[in-house]
Scaffold this motif. Structure first.
Motif, mmCIF file in Angstrom:
data_model
loop_
_atom_site.group_PDB
_atom_site.id
_atom_site.type_symbol
_atom_site.label_atom_id
_atom_site.label_comp_id
_atom_site.label_asym_id
_atom_site.label_seq_id
_atom_site.Cartn_x
_atom_site.Cartn_y
_atom_site.Cartn_z
ATOM 1 N N ALA A 10 0.834 -1.203 0.000
ATOM 2 C CA ALA A 10 0.000 0.000 0.000
ATOM 3 C C ALA A 10 0.872 1.257 0.000
ATOM 4 O O ALA A 10 0.594 2.227 -0.724
ATOM 5 C CB ALA A 10 -0.933 -0.016 1.215
ATOM 6 N N ARG A 11 1.937 1.239 0.779
ATOM 7 C CA ARG A 11 2.843 2.389 0.823
ATOM 8 C C ARG A 11 3.529 2.569 -0.527
ATOM 9 O O ARG A 11 3.701 3.692 -1.010
ATOM 10 C CB ARG A 11 3.895 2.210 1.908
ATOM 11 C CG ARG A 11 3.354 2.363 3.297
ATOM 12 C CD ARG A 11 4.448 2.189 4.341
ATOM 13 N NE ARG A 11 3.893 2.257 5.683
ATOM 14 C CZ ARG A 11 4.554 1.886 6.762
ATOM 15 N NH1 ARG A 11 5.784 1.417 6.659
ATOM 16 N NH2 ARG A 11 3.997 1.980 7.934
ATOM 17 N N LEU A 12 3.921 1.463 -1.137
ATOM 18 C CA LEU A 12 4.583 1.528 -2.437
ATOM 19 C C LEU A 12 3.622 2.079 -3.493
ATOM 20 O O LEU A 12 4.008 2.919 -4.321
ATOM 21 C CB LEU A 12 5.083 0.123 -2.841
ATOM 22 C CG LEU A 12 5.851 0.042 -4.153
ATOM 23 C CD1 LEU A 12 7.128 0.863 -4.073
ATOM 24 C CD2 LEU A 12 6.166 -1.389 -4.469
ATOM 25 N N ASN A 13 2.372 1.639 -3.463
ATOM 26 C CA ASN A 13 1.375 2.146 -4.396
ATOM 27 C C ASN A 13 1.122 3.635 -4.172
ATOM 28 O O ASN A 13 0.937 4.388 -5.143
ATOM 29 C CB ASN A 13 0.058 1.364 -4.260
ATOM 30 C CG ASN A 13 0.171 -0.049 -4.815
ATOM 31 O OD1 ASN A 13 1.041 -0.320 -5.633
ATOM 32 N ND2 ASN A 13 -0.686 -0.922 -4.344
ATOM 33 N N LYS A 14 1.136 4.079 -2.907
ATOM 34 C CA LYS A 14 0.924 5.481 -2.623
ATOM 35 C C LYS A 14 2.100 6.316 -3.157
ATOM 36 O O LYS A 14 1.895 7.414 -3.701
ATOM 37 C CB LYS A 14 0.769 5.676 -1.118
ATOM 38 C CG LYS A 14 0.460 7.087 -0.735
ATOM 39 C CD LYS A 14 0.277 7.205 0.767
ATOM 40 C CE LYS A 14 -0.032 8.653 1.143
ATOM 41 N NZ LYS A 14 -0.174 8.830 2.569
ATOM 42 N N LEU A 15 3.314 5.788 -3.029
ATOM 43 C CA LEU A 15 4.485 6.506 -3.530
ATOM 44 C C LEU A 15 4.491 6.555 -5.043
ATOM 45 O O LEU A 15 4.944 7.550 -5.631
ATOM 46 C CB LEU A 15 5.769 5.848 -3.024
ATOM 47 C CG LEU A 15 6.084 6.017 -1.542
ATOM 48 C CD1 LEU A 15 7.333 5.208 -1.179
ATOM 49 C CD2 LEU A 15 6.278 7.480 -1.202
ATOM 50 N N GLU A 16 4.017 5.519 -5.692
ATOM 51 C CA GLU A 16 3.977 5.494 -7.148
ATOM 52 C C GLU A 16 2.922 6.451 -7.701
ATOM 53 O O GLU A 16 3.054 6.933 -8.805
ATOM 54 C CB GLU A 16 3.742 4.078 -7.656
ATOM 55 C CG GLU A 16 4.924 3.160 -7.468
ATOM 56 C CD GLU A 16 4.638 1.731 -7.921
ATOM 57 O OE1 GLU A 16 3.462 1.415 -8.213
ATOM 58 O OE2 GLU A 16 5.578 0.943 -7.968
ATOM 59 N N ALA A 17 1.870 6.666 -6.942
ATOM 60 C CA ALA A 17 0.786 7.518 -7.432
ATOM 61 C C ALA A 17 1.064 8.966 -7.324
ATOM 62 O O ALA A 17 1.953 9.616 -7.169
ATOM 63 C CB ALA A 17 -0.488 7.229 -6.632
#
Length: 122
Positions: A115-122
């Motif tokens: 979830a953190r990785l997806n937030k950083l990618e967005a």
């Protein structure tokens, strides 16, 4: 033809092995029965006294000895089971439960990291 001969030889050797094992078993049983007779005769010849000074009857001596042997057998079985589990390295149910809990925690941590990785990618 050779395959049939090999199969016959294997069958014959396994039959001989089984017979030899049974012979060894019978010899062991005979040895144990002789030891048992000697022990029984010794126990009958010995007179044991209880706490009041009365002679203990043979049947009571036999019951006491049987209880002692039962305890020894249980201890030996427990010892052998422990050795068996150590040899095959079986995980106990508590260890399995602990590993499942650890796996669940790791999965939740991994989901959080995703979830953190997806937030950083967005």
């Amino acid at each position: 033809m050779k395959t049939k001969t090999i199969i016959e030889l294997i069958t014959l050797s396994s039959s001989i092995y089984v017979l030899a094992r049974e012979t060894n078993l019978l010899d062991k049983l005979n040895e144990y029965s002789e030891k048992g007779k000697d022990s029984l005769n010794k126990m009958m010849s010995d007179s044991k006294l209880d706490e009041n000074g009365n002679e203990i009857e043979f049947v009571d001596q036999l019951v006491n000895k049987t209880n002692e042997l039962k305890e020894q057998l249980n201890d030996k079985i427990e010892e052998l089971v422990i050795q068996f589990y150590k040899k095959i390295n079986v995980a106990h149910t508590d260890e399995i439960k602990a590993l499942n809990i650890k796996l669940e925690k790791l999965e939740s941590s991994m989901a959080l990291l995703e979830a953190r990785l997806n937030k950083l990618e967005a």
